[in-house]
Design a protein around this motif. Structure first.
Motif, PDB file in Angstrom:
ATOM      1  N   TYR A   1       2.422   4.385   2.070  1.00 31.59           N
ATOM      2  CA  TYR A   1       2.939   3.974   0.761  1.00 31.59           C
ATOM      3  C   TYR A   1       4.085   4.874   0.292  1.00 31.59           C
ATOM      4  CZ  TYR A   1      -1.059   0.913   0.764  1.00 31.59           C
ATOM      5  OH  TYR A   1      -1.952  -0.062   1.115  1.00 31.59           O
ATOM      6  N   ASN A   2       3.972   6.168   0.531  1.00 34.70           N
ATOM      7  CA  ASN A   2       5.040   7.072   0.081  1.00 34.70           C
ATOM      8  C   ASN A   2       6.299   6.932   0.921  1.00 34.70           C
ATOM      9  OD1 ASN A   2       3.401   8.047  -1.915  1.00 34.70           O
ATOM     10  ND2 ASN A   2       2.874   9.953  -0.886  1.00 34.70           N
ATOM     11  N   SER A   3       6.143   6.768   2.231  1.00 37.33           N
ATOM     12  CA  SER A   3       7.328   6.691   3.085  1.00 37.33           C
ATOM     13  C   SER A   3       8.081   5.375   2.905  1.00 37.33           C
ATOM     14  CB  SER A   3       6.956   6.899   4.562  1.00 37.33           C
ATOM     15  OG  SER A   3       6.063   5.901   5.000  1.00 37.33           O
ATOM     16  N   THR A   4       7.345   4.267   2.720  1.00 31.85           N
ATOM     17  CA  THR A   4       8.036   2.991   2.502  1.00 31.85           C
ATOM     18  C   THR A   4       8.749   2.984   1.147  1.00 31.85           C
ATOM     19  OG1 THR A   4       5.929   2.052   1.709  1.00 31.85           O
ATOM     20  CG2 THR A   4       6.551   1.605   3.994  1.00 31.85           C
TER      21      THR A   4
ATOM     22  N   LYS B   1       8.234  -0.037 -10.987  1.00 32.52           N
ATOM     23  CA  LYS B   1       8.894   1.180 -11.480  1.00 32.52           C
ATOM     24  C   LYS B   1      10.136   1.555 -10.662  1.00 32.52           C
ATOM     25  CE  LYS B   1       6.337   4.719  -8.849  1.00 32.52           C
ATOM     26  NZ  LYS B   1       5.495   5.927  -8.937  1.00 32.52           N
ATOM     27  N   SER B   2      10.345   0.873  -9.518  1.00 33.36           N
ATOM     28  CA  SER B   2      11.426   1.272  -8.602  1.00 33.36           C
ATOM     29  C   SER B   2      12.835   1.216  -9.213  1.00 33.36           C
ATOM     30  CB  SER B   2      11.378   0.438  -7.319  1.00 33.36           C
ATOM     31  OG  SER B   2      11.551  -0.941  -7.582  1.00 33.36           O
ATOM     32  N   PRO B   3      13.207   0.197 -10.035  1.00 35.87           N
ATOM     33  CA  PRO B   3      14.572   0.203 -10.589  1.00 35.87           C
ATOM     34  C   PRO B   3      14.824   1.401 -11.510  1.00 35.87           C
ATOM     35  CG  PRO B   3      13.580  -1.974 -10.783  1.00 35.87           C
ATOM     36  CD  PRO B   3      12.488  -1.040 -10.402  1.00 35.87           C
ATOM     37  N   PHE B   4      13.808   1.791 -12.262  1.00 41.22           N
ATOM     38  CA  PHE B   4      13.979   2.899 -13.205  1.00 41.22           C
ATOM     39  C   PHE B   4      14.082   4.243 -12.463  1.00 41.22           C
ATOM     40  CE2 PHE B   4      11.451  -0.514 -15.125  1.00 41.22           C
ATOM     41  CZ  PHE B   4      12.284  -0.858 -16.187  1.00 41.22           C
ATOM     42  N   GLU B   5      13.252   4.422 -11.444  1.00 39.94           N
ATOM     43  CA  GLU B   5      13.341   5.643 -10.659  1.00 39.94           C
ATOM     44  C   GLU B   5      14.599   5.628  -9.783  1.00 39.94           C
ATOM     45  OE1 GLU B   5       9.809   6.632  -8.481  1.00 39.94           O
ATOM     46  OE2 GLU B   5       8.955   7.548 -10.283  1.00 39.94           O
ATOM     47  N   GLY B   6      14.947   4.436  -9.316  1.00 37.49           N
ATOM     48  CA  GLY B   6      16.126   4.316  -8.465  1.00 37.49           C
ATOM     49  C   GLY B   6      17.393   4.770  -9.161  1.00 37.49           C
ATOM     50  N   VAL B   7      17.514   4.494 -10.466  1.00 37.05           N
ATOM     51  CA  VAL B   7      18.686   4.919 -11.246  1.00 37.05           C
ATOM     52  C   VAL B   7      18.805   6.440 -11.245  1.00 37.05           C
ATOM     53  CG1 VAL B   7      19.653   5.013 -13.573  1.00 37.05           C
ATOM     54  CG2 VAL B   7      18.719   2.867 -12.693  1.00 37.05           C
TER      55      VAL B   7
ATOM     56  N   LYS C   1      -2.119  -4.369  -2.432  1.00 39.34           N
ATOM     57  CA  LYS C   1      -1.186  -5.184  -3.221  1.00 39.34           C
ATOM     58  C   LYS C   1      -0.897  -4.540  -4.582  1.00 39.34           C
ATOM     59  CE  LYS C   1      -1.685  -9.815  -1.247  1.00 39.34           C
ATOM     60  NZ  LYS C   1      -2.258  -9.385   0.033  1.00 39.34           N
ATOM     61  N   SER C   2      -1.924  -3.982  -5.223  1.00 42.41           N
ATOM     62  CA  SER C   2      -1.702  -3.372  -6.538  1.00 42.41           C
ATOM     63  C   SER C   2      -0.834  -2.111  -6.418  1.00 42.41           C
ATOM     64  CB  SER C   2      -3.035  -3.038  -7.196  1.00 42.41           C
ATOM     65  OG  SER C   2      -3.754  -2.089  -6.439  1.00 42.41           O
ATOM     66  N   ARG C   3      -1.000  -1.359  -5.332  1.00 42.03           N
ATOM     67  CA  ARG C   3      -0.185  -0.153  -5.137  1.00 42.03           C
ATOM     68  C   ARG C   3       1.283  -0.529  -4.908  1.00 42.03           C
ATOM     69  NH1 ARG C   3      -3.577   4.215  -1.522  1.00 42.03           N
ATOM     70  NH2 ARG C   3      -1.712   5.456  -1.958  1.00 42.03           N
ATOM     71  N   ILE C   4       1.508  -1.557  -4.110  1.00 44.07           N
ATOM     72  CA  ILE C   4       2.878  -1.999  -3.844  1.00 44.07           C
ATOM     73  C   ILE C   4       3.510  -2.544  -5.121  1.00 44.07           C
ATOM     74  CG2 ILE C   4       4.287  -3.704  -2.605  1.00 44.07           C
ATOM     75  CD1 ILE C   4       3.383  -1.396  -0.844  1.00 44.07           C
TER      76      ILE C   4
ATOM     77  N   GLY D   1       8.301  -7.580   0.537  1.00 40.76           N
ATOM     78  CA  GLY D   1       7.617  -8.231   1.648  1.00 40.76           C
ATOM     79  C   GLY D   1       6.281  -7.597   1.995  1.00 40.76           C
ATOM     80  N   LEU D   2       6.097  -6.337   1.610  1.00 41.35           N
ATOM     81  CA  LEU D   2       4.824  -5.659   1.879  1.00 41.35           C
ATOM     82  C   LEU D   2       3.674  -6.274   1.108  1.00 41.35           C
ATOM     83  CD1 LEU D   2       5.974  -1.900   1.889  1.00 41.35           C
ATOM     84  CD2 LEU D   2       5.615  -3.407   3.853  1.00 41.35           C
ATOM     85  N   LEU D   3       3.982  -7.028   0.051  1.00 42.85           N
ATOM     86  CA  LEU D   3       2.943  -7.710  -0.716  1.00 42.85           C
ATOM     87  C   LEU D   3       2.238  -8.768   0.117  1.00 42.85           C
ATOM     88  CD1 LEU D   3       4.853  -8.211  -4.092  1.00 42.85           C
ATOM     89  CD2 LEU D   3       2.782  -6.816  -3.786  1.00 42.85           C
ATOM     90  N   PHE D   4       2.890  -9.233   1.177  1.00 38.37           N
ATOM     91  CA  PHE D   4       2.370 -10.361   1.949  1.00 38.37           C
ATOM     92  C   PHE D   4       1.751  -9.935   3.283  1.00 38.37           C
ATOM     93  CE2 PHE D   4       5.935 -11.709  -0.716  1.00 38.37           C
ATOM     94  CZ  PHE D   4       5.301 -12.673  -1.494  1.00 38.37           C
ATOM     95  N   ILE D   5       1.537  -8.628   3.438  1.00 35.56           N
ATOM     96  CA  ILE D   5       0.871  -8.145   4.647  1.00 35.56           C
ATOM     97  C   ILE D   5      -0.403  -7.397   4.257  1.00 35.56           C
ATOM     98  CG2 ILE D   5       3.082  -7.904   5.845  1.00 35.56           C
ATOM     99  CD1 ILE D   5       2.653  -4.806   5.582  1.00 35.56           C
ATOM    100  N   ASN D   6      -1.263  -7.167   5.226  1.00 30.34           N
ATOM    101  CA  ASN D   6      -2.460  -6.363   4.992  1.00 30.34           C
ATOM    102  C   ASN D   6      -2.100  -4.886   5.179  1.00 30.34           C
ATOM    103  OD1 ASN D   6      -4.215  -8.568   4.557  1.00 30.34           O
ATOM    104  ND2 ASN D   6      -4.378  -8.890   6.777  1.00 30.34           N
ATOM    105  N   GLY D   7      -2.353  -4.081   4.172  1.00 27.78           N
ATOM    106  CA  GLY D   7      -2.020  -2.670   4.228  1.00 27.78           C
ATOM    107  C   GLY D   7      -3.208  -1.810   4.600  1.00 27.78           C
TER     108      GLY D   7
END
Length: 594
Positions: free
Chosen positions: A211-214, A260-266, A251-254, A239-245
């Motif tokens: 989860y951290n590396s992706t 939050k990714s757009p806010f951290e991405g900025v 799914k909830s972790r992804i 796309g990770l939402l549609f695979i088994n992790g």
């Protein structure tokens, strides 16, 4: 001799610390030149007690520890250690490691032989070497693992140290890219070995790592990539939402990270806006950051013995090309090597050997007059003294562990008289012969073929530099057929393979070049087609003694294997497939016009 700080970050690491410290006391490097610093991220086990009560602190130049009241994460804790140390070089070493006795010595040797523009040196990891590609000539790499890397303190501070926004995973790629953005190079040092116990078994997927590396792949696209890279990153992460992790709450972790990714991405993007003048552009390889070599979970180990290996090089008046092949031999981790060089024609390359390669055990001979590659190959075989032989064409290259891997494998399988590994096919455009400048179009694995005599009768799947063979085969069956202009290696392997077993080693350890120019490829293919029937007809006349069990095994493999063309296309990138199709169309179009 250089002094170095070695920094360890611990977190509930009691099972590793004693073994790590014991391995450090066994270094063939003055212990008083080594300054140890532990930064503990609020462990709840006995880590702190083991660190604090260590009895051999006095053996080292310094020994200190800092016990934090919270977990800062990997990068921030390492920065804390750097701020409390002062040596010119810093070795970041994971706590779940043990170092080979020559680990530090080889790193210092690499420092001493490096230019001032090298800012980081990375050790090789056992049992699983990181599969990312590096340059087998210069040993330069595009990014380095933070598990075992040594840096220049002043450069490390100049580029901003570890990014403390990254808690764990991805901080090493980020650090590597900032080194490169500042104009510094990263070198791989495979002779410096660190045993890293990061995986309990081959292919293990650890949830935190997944989860951290992706997620960090997406954040690094914000920090270093283009808008197109960021969009690709969001598509991939979604796309990770549609695979088994690897976790039940996958799914909830992804989804949580995705929101939050757009806010951290900025926040990550701020670095790019400040540092865009560097013109540094990383090359994202989907989830990876570099081309990977086959064999990520091949178990690396030192050979049980070190018999003499003869590397047989045929060359023909192009010392600038030969130089690179010899540099790849010099970089071999296996040391009991002799190099047999036979030059087809006048001794043009002899001065190069005297001026630049006195350290190698070289036997050189020139033919003065042109005699052809097959006769030159036989001359090399006659001159060789080794227990094992390995051909290397002057424009091909060996990765640093090539000989070590094949010798280690064949010694464990005495029933086999030859071993072969996987290699890259690299279409190459030569820009200039003097100086030697070229452009590699792509890296493609053309053959991943377990040993099968019936397949070998159809086509050659042993690029010549991939095979290490016992001199006993040569003494029994002879050398290369001098009447062949090309495909002489295929003919040789068929003759050898129909009497002796070959061992397939599933690790990529070399590369061979092919022309990238379509017309050159077409001429080359036409010559191959001409000799294809010659070699087949020649070998069909022979009578071979093969047991029925071997025949049944080979036939069974062919029956279960998918159609060859589908099997090969499946493993190709689109760019590789396009290159192959274009060459074939040009070739057949030319034949039709003729």
């Amino acid at each position: 001799m250089s002094t170095i700080d070695i920094i360890f970050v611990s977190y509930n690491s009691e099972k590793w610390i004693s073994g790590l410290l014991k391995s450090l006391t066994n270094q063939n490097y003055p212990l008083k030149k080594m300054y140890l610093t532990f930064v503990d991220n609020n462990s709840k086990d006995n880590s702190r007690k083991i660190i604090e009560s260590y009895e051999n602190k006095h053996l080292f130049g310094g020994y200190q520890h800092f016990f934090l009241d919270k977990n800062l994460g990997f990068g921030k804790a390492n920065n804390y250690g750097v701020n409390h140390t002062k040596q010119d070089y810093i070795f970041f070493l994971n706590i779940d490691t043990e170092v080979d006795c020559n680990c530090i010595t080889e790193l210092i040797n690499a420092i001493d032989s490096s230019d001032d523009n090298v800012g980081l040196w990375e050790s090789r990891q056992f049992p699983y070497e990181h599969p990312k590609v590096y340059n087998p000539v210069t040993m330069e790499t595009s990014w380095s693992s933070g598990a075992c890397c040594l840096v220049r303190r002043d450069y490390f501070i100049e580029i901003g140290m570890f990014d403390e926004k990254i808690f764990m995973y991805g901080e090493d790629v980020d650090l590597s890219w900032r080194f490169r953005a500042h104009g510094y190079k990263l070198n791989y040092v495979p002779k410096s070995v660190v045993h890293h116990y990061t995986y309990m078994s081959a292919g293990e997927v650890k949830p935190n790592q997944f989860y951290n590396s992706t997620y960090m792949n997406l954040m690094l696209r914000y920090k270093f990539g283009s808008i197109k890279d960021i969009i690709k990153g969001h598509v991939m992460f979604s796309g990770l939402l549609f695979i088994n992790g690897p976790a039940k709450s996958h799914k909830s972790r992804i989804l949580k990270k995705l929101l939050k990714s757009p806010f951290e991405g900025v926040k990550y993007r701020k670095w790019k806006r400040k540092a865009d003048k560097s013109q540094f552009r990383p090359d994202f390889k989907l989830w990876d950051y570099e081309i990977n070599k086959d064999g990520a979970f091949y178990v690396n180990e030192q050979p049980d013995g070190f018999p003499l290996v003869s590397i047989l090089i045929r060359t023909c008046g192009r010392p600038n090309v030969l130089r690179e092949a010899l540099l790849s031999v010099r970089n071999q981790t296996y040391k009991n090597i002799e190099v047999i060089i036979v030059e087809d024609g006048p001794p043009i390359s002899e001065s190069l050997l005297h001026e630049e390669f006195q350290d190698l055990n070289i036997v050189y001979k020139s033919t003065n007059d042109k005699v052809g590659r097959c006769i030159v190959g036989n001359m090399a075989l006659e001159l060789a003294r080794g227990k094992y032989f390995n051909f290397l064409d002057d424009d091909d290259l060996l990765y640093a562990d090539h000989v070590e891997v094949l010798v280690s494998s064949i010694l464990k399988h005495p029933e086999c008289k030859a071993a072969y590994s996987i290699s890259f096919e690299v279409p190459t455009e030569v820009v200039s012969r003097e100086p030697y400048i070229y452009r590699e179009i792509f890296h493609n694995v053309q053959h991943r073929q377990p040993f099968n005599r019936l397949v070998l009768m159809h086509h050659n799947y042993f690029p010549i530099q991939t095979v290490l063979f016992d001199r006993q085969i040569y003494e029994d069956l002879g050398g290369i057929d001098p009447d062949l202009e090309v495909l002489e290696d295929w003919d040789l392997w068929m003759r050898y393979a129909f009497k002796y077993d070959f061992l397939y080693v599933e690790k990529l350890t070399s590369l061979y070049r092919v022309p990238s120019n379509i017309s050159h490829n077409t001429e080359r293919q036409a010559l191959f087609d001409q000799y294809l029937s010659i070699v087949r007809e020649k070998n069909l006349k022979y009578k071979f003694q093969i047991d029925m069990a071997s025949i049944f095994k080979d036939v069974e493999y062919l029956m279960e294997k998918p159609p060859t063309i589908i099997y090969k296309i499946k493993g190709m990138s689109f760019r590789t497939l396009l290159f192959k199709v274009k060459n074939k169309l040009f070739y057949y179009g030319k034949k039709i016009l003729k």
